[in-house]
Each structure stands twice: as structure tokens, then as C-alpha cells.
Design an enzyme around this catalytic site. Sequence first.
Site: not given
Length: 542
Positions: A182, A431, A470
Site C-alpha cells: 500500500s 484490490d 488490498h
Amino acid sequence: MACIASVVSIATAVAGETIAPVTACDRLQAESGAAMRVSEAQARPASGGLPAHCEVIAYLDERTGADGQKFAIGLHLRLPDAWNGRFVFQGQGGTDGVLGNGDAQPGGGKPSALNQGYATVTTDAGHSNAPGPLGGASFGLDPQARIDFGYRADDQVTRRAKQLIQTYYGRPPNYSYFLGCSNGGRHGMMVTQRYPDHFDGVAAGAPAFRMPEKGLAGAASTQAFAAISPTAPDGRPILAQALSQADMDLLSKSILQSCDESDGLADGIIDNMPACRFSPRKLQCPAEKTASCLSSGQVAALETYFQGPATAQGRRIYASYPYDAGVATEGWRRWILGTAPDSRVNAFNVSFGATLAYLYMTPPQSPLANEAEAVYDFYRSVDVTDAHAKIFGTSATMPESSVQTISANSVDLSGFRARRGKLLLYHGVSDPTFSALDTVDWYKRLTSAVGAEKETADFARLFLVPGMNHCSGGPATDSFDVLTPLVAWVEQGRAPERIEARAGAKTPWPERSRPLCPYPRQARYLGHGSIEKAENFTCAAP
């Protein structure tokens, strides 16, 4: 944005001798100076699953910002008594702002980097998160804090950590690695672009390398879902009810029916993502909404999310999203719609997008009260095209544009490549926040810049994870080790031809393993043996 830890497993076989300290831990206090204050240097015995090590907490470049707020770049370093001669920088998620535990986190049931003998460090990237829905994004009102968050903290913490390693062990690390997912993945890409000499190997997952564009796309999709949401007694939309769980299950099932067999095997995993040509319009109700179809408003909102907004000139602001089986998961819902049963909003997408004015506009703005309702109202009021012009415009009030400060979108990795650095990218196809297609596009642009696919694969490889949300979760084989293959690539010249991944206990197939393949290759069943075992699959050209 929620601080989401990477799922990568980071255990690795360590060959050769271990290195003992030559300096007592508490003597590292003497490393304090004008630019670094060592606040703590304590020898820690083996305890709580951690080995004996020296723990160091330090603060770099302490100062008072323009708004009177105190700033410093925090550093949390752990130095094992039995050191393997290597260094790992663990990039963090969200908007940073938390010092972290100073150790690269385990994944897939494997030991942590510290337990494997690595010296490890984390940083808060130059600010401390304040409570509230923005996760401390108000630091963006300070120009220097933006720069520290954007890239400078990566440089300063790396330099100081290596300095402390040199003092403690009497020698520098043989190899240095960066891991992150991320925002941590963004930091990883950033160091390959701005500081190519710092790390020998970088693993960057679900990289947030185009945060401003993603924020604008998130605003557009949130507005679309809010417009079709039922209204609460207070007149506000109930965002979480824009799509019911049954609606999302219907969507996921339809995507699988359309695309699962495109890779030659109906197994709940869409390995051939480029071949998926799904459209939610096939689910649109011919008349009234029923359990077996979606309303026209729901279809339009989904198309806005998956296709993304465009500028007034028709140019796409952010990448589209692939249709994949992981859209029905709790992880997808928490990012896009939230779970609040009323008009309160807890979708991560809203909190992330509401940082637009703080972090990306030049000069920075503070339009919000520190309350969830105010964040949501601001986010719903964003004019995407107008905000795009403001964010991507220029201003003399900042040393450089906010986009240059925070984005890691460059494909000029010539310095990193010249020093034989290795970059391992990975991204979940489901994601909900940073699109896997954006990372695919970046990798294609890198390949064009390098000039050939083979030469690119010599130093940079991308691994897509079908079904993964994610950084983790979803109907996916989302538990895998990236440090071990990265170390083998850097130190032994063995490029990763596949990475074995395992499914989690909450998936439909908890015993499943599959190979993750370097893009553009995809996993293909060999036609014999159990489809639950990675050994019965190969990585093949699509």
C-alpha cells in the site's frame, strides 16, 4: 486510509556466519547530535517470541512547523544479537504517522525478519497521526512535512539506520532490502526512483504510487454510490446499503460464470484476467429490482467505480479496475461502501479521499472539521474535474508540486538497474482501492522505457494475485513469501520464475496452493493431479 500490514512472508534461509555486536547497546545514545536525538537504546532479552536484540528509538530533524505543530522523523530500529549481515526497512501503510514496531512483520505463518537475524527499521515518515477520521492528514498543511512523508524520511531513516548498524556491529550491512504494501509499496517504488543506491532489493505490494489520482477516482465512485443509497431519517444517504451483500454475491458469481474458465479451469480463480470481458449490464433488471438482478442505478454506479472518472477533455483520471471474484468480500465492502447501518460513514475510501485538500492541493487547504460527517460531506462535494485541475496545477508556494512530492510514478529506474538492484512487485487483482491495472500499466511503461520485456524482467517483475483484496484477503492464495525469492535474486542471481502461495482458512479451499507467476505469464493447470496443489500448475504465456 487504514494502516494495513503487508501479508508477505519474510522468512529466509540465512547462510554463513552470524555477526555479534562490538558496541554495547546503551552506548548508541552517544550517536545523538544536532540532527538526531537517540531517545532510547535498550538491550532486550529474548522475550515474547522475539530474539535478544538492541532496540533503538531516535528522532531526526526535530522542528516546529509553520502552524506551531511539532515535527520530527521517527526511527525505530531493532538490532539482533545474532545478526545475519542484512538490513530490512519495513514501509508502513495508511498515511504513516505511527512509529511502528521496528520489525518487518511475518506473513503466512513464517518468522519475522528480526527472528531470522535481520536488522530492521520502521519510521513514522515525519509526523504523528492525530485521532480522527483523517488519520492525521492535517500534517499536510506543513510543506516540509509533505516532503518528509513523500520521500525524504525514506532517505534520512535509511542513512541513520545504516550509521547505527555500522557503530553497533563495526561494519555496514552486506545487503539492504525494503518491504512494504500500500503506502509502504509506494515508499518502496519511491526509493528505487529517488534513492537507487540505498537498497539491493525492493518488494512493493499494491503500491499507492498515484495517490492523488486515486483520491479523485474515489470521490467520483463514492458520489455515484451515495446517489443510489437509501436515505436515513437525517436526510443523509446510507452508503453501506447502496449494494446489499446479496447484490455483491450476485455480481461475484456472475463474474466467475463469465470469466473463470478463460484460463482453462473452473476453480473459483480467474487467472486469465485480461481475457475477462464482463459487464454489469448483463445483470440489469428489465423492470423492477429483484434478488436476481441489479437496478439500473446500481449498474451505473458500478460502472463509475470500475471504469473511473474522466477529465473534461475525456482523459481518464485513474486506471479502471478489473472485474474479479473478490468484489463480494468484507475487505472490498469496508473500502468502498463501509458497514455502518445508518448515515454514519466508515468506508476507508472516504477517509482516504478526504485527504485530497490536505495532501495534494497546492497550497494545502484545511476545509474540514475533524468529524466523520464533515469528511463525508466534503468528499461528496468534490468536483472531480475542478479538483484535478487544482491538484495537477502549479504553485510557487511549494518547493515542488504535491504530485511530484508524493507520487512514485516515474519509470526511470536507470540508476537502480545500473547498480543491479531488483524490484519485485505484487498486486491483488481484487484490490478495491489501488487498481492492479494501474500497476500493470506502470510495468508496461517501464518495459517500454527499458526497451524489451526480457531486459525488464532481469531486474523488475510483477506478480498478480487473483482474488486478493488490498494487500491480503479475498478468495485468493494470499499467503506468500516475497523476501526469500528477493534475497535469492539479489544474492544468487536466481530470478523468481514463480512464487508459491497458499489460501487462507476463510477461503472456499483452505488447503489450496498455487503459483504466482511473473507478468504476463499466468498459472495453468497441467491436466493431472489435484487442482489444490501448486505442483500441478505451471506458469505459461497467456
